[in-house]
Design an enzyme around this catalytic site. Structure first.
Site, short mmCIF file in Angstrom:
data_model
loop_
_atom_site.label_atom_id
_atom_site.label_comp_id
_atom_site.label_asym_id
_atom_site.label_seq_id
_atom_site.Cartn_x
_atom_site.Cartn_y
_atom_site.Cartn_z
CB ALA A 152 -45.99 -24.87 -22.05
CD GLU A 153 -45.34 -27.73 -17.52
OE1 GLU A 153 -44.78 -28.40 -17.67
OE2 GLU A 153 -45.58 -26.81 -16.40
CB SER A 154 -44.63 -32.38 -22.41
OG SER A 154 -45.60 -32.42 -22.54
CE1 TYR A 214 -45.97 -23.95 -17.70
CE2 TYR A 214 -47.33 -22.69 -15.65
CZ TYR A 214 -46.86 -23.48 -16.19
OH TYR A 214 -47.83 -25.14 -16.71
#
Length: 359
Positions: free
Chosen positions: A80-82, A175
């Site tokens: 999800a982040e990168s 998220y």
């Protein structure tokens, strides 16, 4: 890690599955999806499950041990982040595999290069450990601890503590849901939700009525217009059966099952009111849905595994409902267990009769 500060770059055949109804008998056999995952473990997806990149597997395992979180969750968080890009950089300065802001990296990076993927995972594990400890005083279950720690990673621990849980930021709410879903569907070995508790004695093989003391008020299939509601869609083409006690009844698990969704419907799901989705833990892994619960009455959470007869919620009148009742729906094992089922619905009456729940 505040809202809107991170760049979220990551937003054949089935084995034998036989549905045979010989009134009133249902026979199913389980199989696997196109990726070799068991149909009773999760709903098949159109894309191959990505898995953890080989160069980061040892680091993820070590970070899981440090944090006390499942490796699957940490992997989903990085996705999800990168999207596993160690050089990812956001417009506001979050960098690396785990998208650390400079101040947070200075505390957790141990002087290493923020673009070193293994160093980023190590820092992620230690940071999540601290966040889990920080939310422990406001969490009432292991599942809440996980969700609150994820929310704190995205929105900041101060916002989570002030809200007493997940703060009402759309980005943060999305998220948390996205990471939980990815951990289950993309990275877990058997596609089970993470976190949760085991409630009751499992393995009896018994079934019970989903709304004890109620009367059957609507059957499966086409039923036309319902006064005050609609003549279209799910209203006219009933994909489940309805039971009612007249209000105030307790909805219970009809069989051993694992909760995958328990929430008040939003957007297109508002018609379901407060609803629950679960997957039968025994073969063949049927999908159960329970709609129109009283708001605020949920007694279970995603990830919980509950025994037959476990209370789930109170019979309500939320969503598209003309009166207090339970809409009970069954989907075959290849149906989604993360979204309400509009396809693959099975008439529950023959199954409940076969199991001795109804005459």
């Amino acid at each position: 890690m505040e809202p809107n500060t991170l760049t979220k770059t990551a937003i054949g055949s089935f084995a034998a599955l036989v549905l045979l109804v010989l009134t009133p008998i249902l026979v199913l056999t389980s199989g696997t999806d196109a990726n070799g995952q068991p149909l009773n473990g999760c709903s098949p997806t159109s894309q191959a499950r990505p898995g953890i990149p080989e160069q980061y597997r040892n680091a993820i395992t070590a970070a899981a041990q440090t944090s006390g979180l499942p490796a699957e969750l940490l992997a989903a968080q990085i996705k999800a982040e990168s999207n596993w890009n160690p050089t990812a950089t956001s417009p506001v300065g979050a960098r690396g595999l785990a998208q650390f802001m400079p101040a947070t990296w200075a505390q957790y990076g141990q002087g290493k290069d923020i673009l070193d993927g293994n160093a980023a995972i190590d820092a992620q594990g230690r940071y999540m450990k601290d966040l889990l400890e920080a939310v422990s005083s406001i969490a009432t279950s292991d599942k809440e601890r996980i969700d609150f720690a994820l929310a704190a990673y995205n929105a900041g621990i101060g916002n989570v503590q002030q809200a007493g849980g997940i703060p009402p930021f759309p980005e943060t709410i999305s998220y948390v849901k996205r990471i939980n879903a990815s951990a289950q569907l993309d990275y877990s070995a058997n596609c089970t939700p993470l976190g949760g508790s085991t409630i009751g004695e499992l393995g009896s093989g018994q079934w019970t009525h989903p709304l004890p003391g109620s009367q059957l008020t609507s059957t499966f299939g086409f039923r036309g217009c319902i006064g005050g509601l609609s003549c279209l869609g799910d209203i006219a083409n009933h994909r489940g059966i309805d039971f009612s006690t007249g209000g105030g009844g307790t909805v219970v698990a009809p069989a051993d099952m694992r909760i995958t969704v328990a929430e008040a419907g939003q957007g297109w799901k508002t018609g379901y009111g407060t609803y629950i989705i679960a997957r039968q833990t025994e073969q063949p892994g049927l999908i159960f849905e329970f709609h129109h619960c009283v708001h605020g009455s949920l007694k279970v959470a995603p990830g919980d595994t509950v025994a037959v007869g476990t209370p789930l919620c109170l019979e309500g009148n939320t969503g598209n409902s003309a009166g207090a009742h339970l809409h009970f729906q069954i989907g075959d094992p290849k149906a989604s267990d993360t979204e309400p089922t509009r396809l693959n619905a099975i008439d529950p009456l023959p199954i409940l009769r076969q199991k001795g729940v109804l005459q």
